[in-house]
Design an enzyme around this catalytic site. Structure first.
Site, PDB file in Angstrom:
ATOM      1  N   ASP A  69       0.844  -1.204   0.000  1.00 46.62           N
ATOM      2  CA  ASP A  69       0.000   0.000   0.000  1.00 46.62           C
ATOM      3  C   ASP A  69       0.881   1.257   0.000  1.00 46.62           C
ATOM      4  OD1 ASP A  69       0.882  -0.233   2.595  1.00 46.62           O
ATOM      5  OD2 ASP A  69      -1.083   0.083   3.527  1.00 46.62           O
ATOM      6  N   SER A  70       2.210   1.058   0.053  1.00 42.62           N
ATOM      7  CA  SER A  70       3.138   2.175  -0.159  1.00 42.62           C
ATOM      8  C   SER A  70       2.900   2.807  -1.534  1.00 42.62           C
ATOM      9  CB  SER A  70       4.590   1.700  -0.051  1.00 42.62           C
ATOM     10  OG  SER A  70       4.816   0.569  -0.866  1.00 42.62           O
ATOM     11  N   ASP A 108      -1.039  -6.003  -0.316  1.00 39.88           N
ATOM     12  CA  ASP A 108      -1.398  -5.379   0.957  1.00 39.88           C
ATOM     13  C   ASP A 108      -2.898  -5.141   1.010  1.00 39.88           C
ATOM     14  OD1 ASP A 108       0.384  -4.831   2.979  1.00 39.88           O
ATOM     15  OD2 ASP A 108       1.292  -3.134   1.913  1.00 39.88           O
ATOM     16  N   LYS A 138      -1.557  -9.295   2.804  1.00 39.23           N
ATOM     17  CA  LYS A 138      -0.781  -8.845   3.981  1.00 39.23           C
ATOM     18  C   LYS A 138      -1.638  -7.917   4.835  1.00 39.23           C
ATOM     19  CE  LYS A 138       3.055  -6.063   3.707  1.00 39.23           C
ATOM     20  NZ  LYS A 138       2.682  -4.858   4.471  1.00 39.23           N
ATOM     21  N   GLU A 140      -1.550  -5.609   8.570  1.00 42.35           N
ATOM     22  CA  GLU A 140      -0.701  -5.027   9.611  1.00 42.35           C
ATOM     23  C   GLU A 140      -1.300  -5.295  10.997  1.00 42.35           C
ATOM     24  OE1 GLU A 140       0.190  -0.897   8.893  1.00 42.35           O
ATOM     25  OE2 GLU A 140       0.959  -1.315   6.872  1.00 42.35           O
ATOM     26  N   GLU A 207       9.134  -4.451  10.455  1.00 44.85           N
ATOM     27  CA  GLU A 207       9.529  -3.123   9.966  1.00 44.85           C
ATOM     28  C   GLU A 207       9.941  -2.223  11.129  1.00 44.85           C
ATOM     29  OE1 GLU A 207       6.837  -1.230   7.220  1.00 44.85           O
ATOM     30  OE2 GLU A 207       7.985   0.642   7.233  1.00 44.85           O
TER      31      GLU A 207
HETATM   32  O1  KIV Z   1       3.581  -1.104   1.653  1.00 46.76           O
HETATM   33  C1  KIV Z   1       4.721  -1.583   1.593  1.00 46.76           C
HETATM   34  O2  KIV Z   1       5.471  -1.355   0.651  1.00 46.76           O
HETATM   35  C2  KIV Z   1       5.134  -2.451   2.695  1.00 46.76           C
HETATM   36  C3  KIV Z   1       6.570  -2.851   2.760  1.00 46.76           C
HETATM   37  C4  KIV Z   1       7.406  -1.695   3.098  1.00 46.76           C
HETATM   38  C5  KIV Z   1       6.799  -3.981   3.684  1.00 46.76           C
HETATM   39  O3  KIV Z   1       4.358  -2.797   3.511  1.00 46.76           O
END
Ligand code: KIV
Length: 311
Positions: A69-70, A108, A138, A140, A207
């Site tokens: 989600d980055s 994510d 994924k 969190e 992280e």
């Molecule tokens: O969103 C992302 O890119 C991440 C990674 C930094 C692990 O969660």
């Protein structure tokens, strides 16, 4: 021993290439990641958000491709990851799916897609698999997510955990701060890691935590750990693709190593294109399409006649 060159290459070089090809042809699965951990063979993971990048990353032999989600920041220019939606994420997951053949594809689940209601969480996770083609989703958060993670796994969807500095908690953490720096923080992280390990996560992203804590977690649990800002003792390492290539327009975090200057490369190419067009140096004749000779001759005749009639 002298090596016999075959077609300009030594036998050992050919063998190395063959082994590398086999490695690249192997489909990475959640089971093969666990085997990698047991063999102490470092796992590589990069983010990707589009088809071209996904292909390049996959073809380079990176084992895990994460549509993080980055992308809210790197691709969409948002300030943080909180506003990106499931539909926006899916748009990118589908593109990446088309570029990835061998790597394990993870997506994510964005903020709000699993925190509100477990049934919604399950529906959203299913969309990432059915519509996006993700193999793992994924989520969190630590022990408080264990029950939800079990439910999603029960629905045949592998889940990756993510603990430590969890960007979706930025407002609660009061910024992007390294976690687990005191004894109670360390205890909490250990509880989180063990709870997710027991819940059966496919891998655990660590992280922004001290390397000593990441090393303890990695030694304690059977799940492969993938670190970002968590030191070298993790089972694998992940970087955000845009960090790796200096495409973030911001000073890098301490853990980022830049492996290339994509910004300088793109700026140079764009400036050269602009300069060539302004100087009428682009396109050249070799970069232009041409009429066949007979058509050109016919056209000249027609134009000559028109010019003669105008006189
Ligand atoms: O969103 C992302 O890119 C991440 C990674 C930094 C692990 O969660």
């Amino acid at each position: 021993m002298s090596l016999t060159p075959i077609g300009g290459r030594s036998a050992s070089e050919l063998r190395r290439n063959e082994l590398r090809q086999n490695e690249l042809c192997q489909k990475i699965t959640t089971a093969s990641l666990r085997e990698q951990k047991l063999r102490h063979e470092p796992i590589t993971c990069l983010t990707a958000y589009d088809y071209a990048t996904a292909r390049l990353v996959d073809e380079a032999g990176i084992e895990m491709v994460l549509v993080g989600d980055s992308l809210a920041q790197t691709m969409l220019g948002y300030e943080n990851t909180l506003s990106v939606t499931v539909d926006e994420m899916l748009h990118h997951v589908k593109a990446v799916r088309r570029g990835v053949k061998h790597a394990l594809l993870l997506a994510d689940m964005p903020y709000g897609s699993y925190q509100v209601d477990p049934n919604d969480a399950l529906r959203n996770a299913t969309r990432f698999v059915k519509e996006g083609g993700a193999e793992v989703v994924k989520i969190e958060g630590g022990e408080k997510r264990a029950d939800l993670i079990r439910r999603i796994i029960d629905a045949e969807i592998p889940v990756a955990g993510h603990i430590g500095l969890t960007p979706q908690s930025v407002n609660v953490m009061g910024g992007y701060k390294v976690q687990g720096k005191n004894l109670s923080g360390i205890e909490q992280l250990m509880r989180d890691a063990v709870a997710l390990d027991r819940a059966g996560v496919a891998c655990l992203y660590l992280e922004g935590i001290p390397r000593e804590v990441a090393a303890m977690i990695t030694a304690e649990i059977a799940t492969p750990t993938i670190g970002i800002g968590a030191g070298p003792e993790c089972d694998g390492q992940v970087l955000v693709f845009h960090d790796l290539l200096n495409l973030t327009f911001a000073p890098p975090a301490k853990f980022v190593r830049r492996y290339g200057d994509g910004a300088a490369f793109i700026r140079q190419a764009v400036q050269s294109f602009r300069a060539d067009v302004k100087a009428q140096q682009y396109p050249a004749d070799e970069e232009s399409y041409h009429l066949p000779r007979e058509t050109k001759a016919g056209l000249e005749t027609v134009l000559d006649r028109k010019r003669a009639m105008r006189r």
